[in-house]
Design an enzyme around this catalytic site. Structure first.
Site, PDB file in Angstrom:
ATOM      1  N   SER A 131      -1.661   4.050   2.822  1.00 50.81           N
ATOM      2  CA  SER A 131      -3.087   3.732   2.868  1.00 50.81           C
ATOM      3  C   SER A 131      -3.858   4.751   3.713  1.00 50.81           C
ATOM      4  CB  SER A 131      -3.270   2.299   3.390  1.00 50.81           C
ATOM      5  OG  SER A 131      -4.566   1.827   3.184  1.00 50.81           O
ATOM      6  N   ASP A 158      -2.213  -0.928  -2.981  1.00 51.28           N
ATOM      7  CA  ASP A 158      -1.994  -0.482  -1.603  1.00 51.28           C
ATOM      8  C   ASP A 158      -0.528  -0.578  -1.183  1.00 51.28           C
ATOM      9  OD1 ASP A 158      -1.982  -0.337   1.275  1.00 51.28           O
ATOM     10  OD2 ASP A 158      -4.091  -0.878   1.278  1.00 51.28           O
TER      11      ASP A 158
END
Length: 293
Positions: A38, A183
């Site tokens: 991320s 993610d």
């Protein structure tokens, strides 16, 4: 001093990672291999492209973070449209502007695909919800019938940053199926395990930067309603896998930066808060490195 590094996810909290990087640079430490999830994927890709912490601060000061909140064209009342897009597109925002921005910054340094980087120098973690697996990019791309050397680094970063329900997932299409990628923090927010092979001696020291307190100092989830239950569920998924790998022997190689006071999706972050996060990261990094090296 040459090392391998790991940067955790944390969304907007990632400004603190830049502060920690400042402290690392001031000690003359250079990364040979690096992994991230991320926000950590963004920082890691920029480091491998040759950007310094000062460069990153300048880049972040040039932009309005809210520009990354790219909604689709609305033909119906905003509230209704918002929920329809969430239902059909699986995310409130497209995520394309984030990818475009990362792509432009990387291309400015001659980085387009993983083939433009030294082999095994950058690894980005994402989550394949279709197959229920952690995806390490570019390592696992061959599993999807994709050549790692031709795959966009910016696309990989976007995959790793696609916070569920917030950004639309990335669809990774192959001849046989289409995988929904989100993610990396869903399955591994701090992939220190990528450099943890007990069967092989470490070539270089490994240093991690994690946007959280130490496990014993972490916050306890207080659950009194369904919303808090969902939040606790997501936080548990995000951290439980990595917690198994962060033993006492790993803790001595991790810079912990407590950032519980900031939301990962706080894209309206004030300049003051940005500066505070950077300063916090630098202080934590400086204090840690006095004892580490």
């Amino acid at each position: 001093m040459y090392i391998d590094g790991v940067f955790s996810g944390g969304g907007i909290k990632g400004f603190a990672l830049i502060g920690a990087l400042q402290a690392i640079e001031e000690r003359g430490i250079v990364f040979r291999r690096i992994a991230g999830t991320s926000a950590g994927a963004i920082i890691s890709s920029f480091i491998m492209a040759g950007y310094t912490s000062d460069d990153m601060i300048e880049m972040m000061n040039e932009i309005d973070l809210e520009m990354f909140l790219d909604t689709r064209t609305k033909f119906l009342p905003s509230k209704l449209t918002k929920w329809l897009f969430l239902y059909w597109k699986l995310g409130l925002y497209r995520g394309e502007k984030l990818e475009k921005w990362v792509k432009e910054k990387l291309e400015a340094r001659g980085i387009r695909t993983f083939g433009d980087l030294p082999p095994h120098s950058l690894r980005i973690v994402a989550s394949d919800l279709t197959n229920g697996k952690i995806v390490v990019l570019p390592d696992d791309l061959e599993r999807y019938g994709i050549s790692p050397d031709t795959f966009s680094v910016a696309k990989a970063v976007r995959m790793s940053c696609s916070i569920p329900y917030f950004f639309e997932p990335v669809k990774l299409r192959t001849r046989k199926t289409t995988s929904i990628i989100v993610d990396g923090g869903v399955l591994s927010n701090f992939p220190i395990w990528l450099f943890d092979d007990d069967k092989r001696p470490k070539v270089r020291p490994v240093l991690g930067v994690k946007l959280s307190s130490k496990e014993e100092d972490g916050q306890v989830n207080h659950i009194t309603n369904a919303i808090e239950l969902f939040g606790a569920l997501f936080e548990t998924m995000k951290d439980a896998h990595d917690a198994r790998y962060i033993s006492r022997r790993h803790e001595k190689n991790i810079i912990f930066i407590p950032t519980d006071h900031v939301l990962a999706t706080e894209f309206v972050l004030t300049d003051k808060k940005k500066d505070e996060l950077i300063a916090l990261g630098k202080k934590r990094g400086t204090d840690f490195l006095k004892k580490w090296c």
